[in-house]
Design an enzyme around this catalytic site. Sequence first.
Site, PDB file in Angstrom:
ATOM      1  N   GLU A 232      39.653  38.077  49.347  1.00 52.73           N
ATOM      2  CA  GLU A 232      39.215  38.072  50.741  1.00 52.73           C
ATOM      3  C   GLU A 232      38.768  36.671  51.165  1.00 52.73           C
ATOM      4  OE1 GLU A 232      37.783  42.006  48.842  1.00 52.73           O
ATOM      5  OE2 GLU A 232      38.098  39.924  48.237  1.00 52.73           O
TER       6      GLU A 232
ATOM      7  N   CYS B 225      33.678  43.255  47.414  1.00 58.86           N
ATOM      8  CA  CYS B 225      32.336  43.146  46.856  1.00 58.86           C
ATOM      9  C   CYS B 225      31.369  42.875  48.010  1.00 58.86           C
ATOM     10  CB  CYS B 225      32.286  42.032  45.807  1.00 58.86           C
ATOM     11  SG  CYS B 225      32.376  40.357  46.504  1.00 58.86           S
TER      12      CYS B 225
ATOM     13  N   CYS C 283      31.932  39.354  49.735  1.00 59.13           N
ATOM     14  CA  CYS C 283      33.160  39.307  50.535  1.00 59.13           C
ATOM     15  C   CYS C 283      33.018  40.155  51.796  1.00 59.13           C
ATOM     16  CB  CYS C 283      34.366  39.757  49.705  1.00 59.13           C
ATOM     17  SG  CYS C 283      34.881  38.509  48.489  1.00 59.13           S
TER      18      CYS C 283
END
Length: 165
Positions: free
Chosen positions: A77, A103, A106
Amino acid sequence: MRKKKSKRPSWDEYFLKVAMLVSERATCPRMHCGCVLVRDKRILSTGYNGSIPGDGHCEDEGCWIVDNHCVRTIHAEMNALLQCSIHGVSTKDATAYITNMPCTNCAKALIAAGIKEIVIFSDYHDTMAEKFFDIANVKIKRLPMPDKNINYDLKNYSSAKKFNK
């Protein structure tokens, strides 16, 4: 009259399949992830898990593990967002097609970059991502994993026949 069902993938399936293909470039064996940023059915950028420019790759030199996370790689990302930054492409109101749930970090970066929706087919271990997406009103769309096969049909094209004898 019944409408014939198309073999073409939906737009969501198409962009998720592109994210799957992008993930094949990932260099960290712990997680192969791909991300495609899209606005108005046009790809803005792609990203995969990989090392910083000039550094060795996890698959060649090993992962750098801190608190059970590989810190050598930049996540898919982030790489997709950074490509937009380098090339002056706005991500406002774009959709992120990602092979895995982002996560926490991100997710925050996607939100700050103006991403309005994420489309995924696989969850990640427990993170705060979903909570942050909820706070920021970023829609999460979970779809089944698209077909892994590429349905490329050369046999019906006369110009291709001369090359494939």
